[in-house]
Design an enzyme around this catalytic site. Structure first.
Site, PDB file in Angstrom:
ATOM      1  N   TYR A  36       0.805  -1.219   0.000  1.00 46.16           N
ATOM      2  CA  TYR A  36       0.000   0.000   0.000  1.00 46.16           C
ATOM      3  C   TYR A  36       0.843   1.276   0.000  1.00 46.16           C
ATOM      4  O   TYR A  36       0.334   2.346  -0.315  1.00 46.16           O
ATOM      5  CB  TYR A  36      -0.936   0.034   1.211  1.00 46.16           C
ATOM      6  CG  TYR A  36      -1.898  -1.116   1.315  1.00 46.16           C
ATOM      7  CD1 TYR A  36      -2.163  -1.945   0.233  1.00 46.16           C
ATOM      8  CD2 TYR A  36      -2.551  -1.387   2.520  1.00 46.16           C
ATOM      9  CE1 TYR A  36      -3.047  -3.013   0.353  1.00 46.16           C
ATOM     10  CE2 TYR A  36      -3.437  -2.440   2.635  1.00 46.16           C
ATOM     11  CZ  TYR A  36      -3.676  -3.256   1.550  1.00 46.16           C
ATOM     12  OH  TYR A  36      -4.553  -4.297   1.666  1.00 46.16           O
ATOM     13  N   HIS A 102       0.371 -11.886   1.770  1.00 46.50           N
ATOM     14  CA  HIS A 102      -0.632 -11.111   1.042  1.00 46.50           C
ATOM     15  C   HIS A 102      -1.270 -11.900  -0.093  1.00 46.50           C
ATOM     16  O   HIS A 102      -2.420 -11.622  -0.471  1.00 46.50           O
ATOM     17  CB  HIS A 102       0.022  -9.847   0.485  1.00 46.50           C
ATOM     18  CG  HIS A 102      -0.929  -8.730   0.241  1.00 46.50           C
ATOM     19  ND1 HIS A 102      -0.543  -7.413   0.220  1.00 46.50           N
ATOM     20  CD2 HIS A 102      -2.263  -8.706   0.001  1.00 46.50           C
ATOM     21  CE1 HIS A 102      -1.586  -6.631  -0.015  1.00 46.50           C
ATOM     22  NE2 HIS A 102      -2.632  -7.400  -0.165  1.00 46.50           N
ATOM     23  N   SER A 181     -13.307  -5.232   2.104  1.00 50.01           N
ATOM     24  CA  SER A 181     -14.201  -4.679   1.075  1.00 50.01           C
ATOM     25  C   SER A 181     -15.645  -5.145   1.258  1.00 50.01           C
ATOM     26  O   SER A 181     -16.264  -5.646   0.326  1.00 50.01           O
ATOM     27  CB  SER A 181     -13.709  -5.054  -0.319  1.00 50.01           C
ATOM     28  OG  SER A 181     -12.337  -4.782  -0.478  1.00 50.01           O
ATOM     29  N   PRO A 182     -16.229  -4.977   2.462  1.00 51.99           N
ATOM     30  CA  PRO A 182     -17.601  -5.444   2.690  1.00 51.99           C
ATOM     31  C   PRO A 182     -18.645  -4.682   1.875  1.00 51.99           C
ATOM     32  O   PRO A 182     -19.783  -5.134   1.760  1.00 51.99           O
ATOM     33  CB  PRO A 182     -17.808  -5.231   4.196  1.00 51.99           C
ATOM     34  CG  PRO A 182     -16.835  -4.152   4.562  1.00 51.99           C
ATOM     35  CD  PRO A 182     -15.643  -4.380   3.677  1.00 51.99           C
ATOM     36  N   GLY A 186     -17.096  -0.037  -2.774  1.00 49.57           N
ATOM     37  CA  GLY A 186     -18.038   1.046  -3.013  1.00 49.57           C
ATOM     38  C   GLY A 186     -19.200   0.699  -3.925  1.00 49.57           C
ATOM     39  O   GLY A 186     -20.136   1.492  -4.066  1.00 49.57           O
ATOM     40  N   LEU A 188     -21.618  -1.321  -3.493  1.00 49.22           N
ATOM     41  CA  LEU A 188     -22.886  -1.397  -2.764  1.00 49.22           C
ATOM     42  C   LEU A 188     -23.342  -0.037  -2.275  1.00 49.22           C
ATOM     43  O   LEU A 188     -24.532   0.167  -2.049  1.00 49.22           O
ATOM     44  CB  LEU A 188     -22.760  -2.394  -1.610  1.00 49.22           C
ATOM     45  CG  LEU A 188     -22.502  -3.828  -2.078  1.00 49.22           C
ATOM     46  CD1 LEU A 188     -22.142  -4.736  -0.920  1.00 49.22           C
ATOM     47  CD2 LEU A 188     -23.719  -4.377  -2.812  1.00 49.22           C
TER      48      LEU A 188
END
Length: 274
Positions: A36, A102, A181-182, A186, A188
């Protein structure tokens, strides 16, 4: 993942405010990765509150133009040690509480990788071992070398692949599922756009969110929260944000209680076979 130093002048996007708002709201896990490019920033944001944080980071993925996938996985024992030392320096700490591979490697046996990670546990440099982007077989083989504490995978209403093999394996082994990423990066959140055409699954999401007086994104996080008891394992939703106000909204999602019929409607509407 997207946390960066900002000169926008918007206090809501100040990374120190974002992270400290999370901690003030009772969040304890802060998740980053060498990929990241923000480990130094994360380290600075938690420097005065290190003991309040379960600090998680990841290693092994290196971006490259020479691979069609755009990245390579370096998971050999020497790289495990080298990556950990580099992350510790960038984070400004003497321990990483949860350290993930990862991405699975196609060339290095996972037993070698986890064996090297187990050495780091014994040395006190990491507290627990995690895996991300692996198979159920990888998880079982890794767990046979050293207990795996957490498995981080994409899990949301819109992405259910993890339910086929990985969730049952994690439940069997007592591994916590960290659901990144629930809101599906983005996607949802977009289901709440009344101006956009809506299919049946979006209508269901909007209707139930409206009933509870919450956003579509908050409802999506609440759905992930509900998966733990259903599948018999601990589930930790891991939403990412670059705004303090969104942190508060994400945390508030844990208070949403969905009834059995609401859960049935949501799950059925967003089923991959629907």
């Amino acid at each position: 993942m997207r946390l960066r130093d900002t000169e926008s002048g918007d206090p809501d996007r100040d990374p120190f405010r974002v992270v400290n708002t999370a901690l003030d709201e009772g969040v304890v896990m802060i998740d980053t990765a060498e990929l990241y490019g923000n480990e130094e920033l994360v380290g600075r944001t938690i420097a005065g509150r290190r003991d309040d944080v379960v600090l998680a980071s990841k290693f092994g993925v290196v971006l490259t133009d020479s691979n069609p996938e755009g990245f390579e996985v370096h998971a050999d024992a020497e790289n495990v040690r080298r990556s950990c030392e580099a992350s510790l320096r960038r984070l400004g700490t003497d321990r990483i509480d949860l350290y993930y591979l990862h991405h699975r490697s196609e060339t290095v046996p996972i037993e070698e990788t986890v064996g090297a990670m187990a050495d780091l546990v014994r040395q006190g440099k990491i507290g627990a071992i995690g895996l991300s982007n692996v198979t159920a077989d990888d998880l079982r083989r890794a767990h046979a070398v050293h207990p795996v504490a957490a498995l981080q995978e994409h899990w949301s209403l819109a992405e259910r692949t993890v339910e086929r093999d990985l969730v049952p394996a994690a439940a069997e082994l007592g591994v916590t599922l960290v659901a990144h990423s629930p809101t599906s990066h983005g996607v949802l959140h977009g289901a709440a756009d009344d101006a956009a055409p809506a299919d049946e699954k979006q209508v269901v999401l909007r209707e139930i969110a409206t009933t509870h007086g919450v956003s579509a994104g908050q409802l999506a996080i609440a759905w992930v929260h509900s998966r733990g008891p259903l599948h018999g394992l601990d589930v930790v939703p891991l939403p990412g944000t670059t705004r303090a106000s969104h942190v508060r909204a994400n945390v508030a999602a844990q208070e949403i209680v969905l009834g059995p019929e609401e859960l049935r409607r949501l799950t059925a509407a967003w089923s991959p076979t629907a």
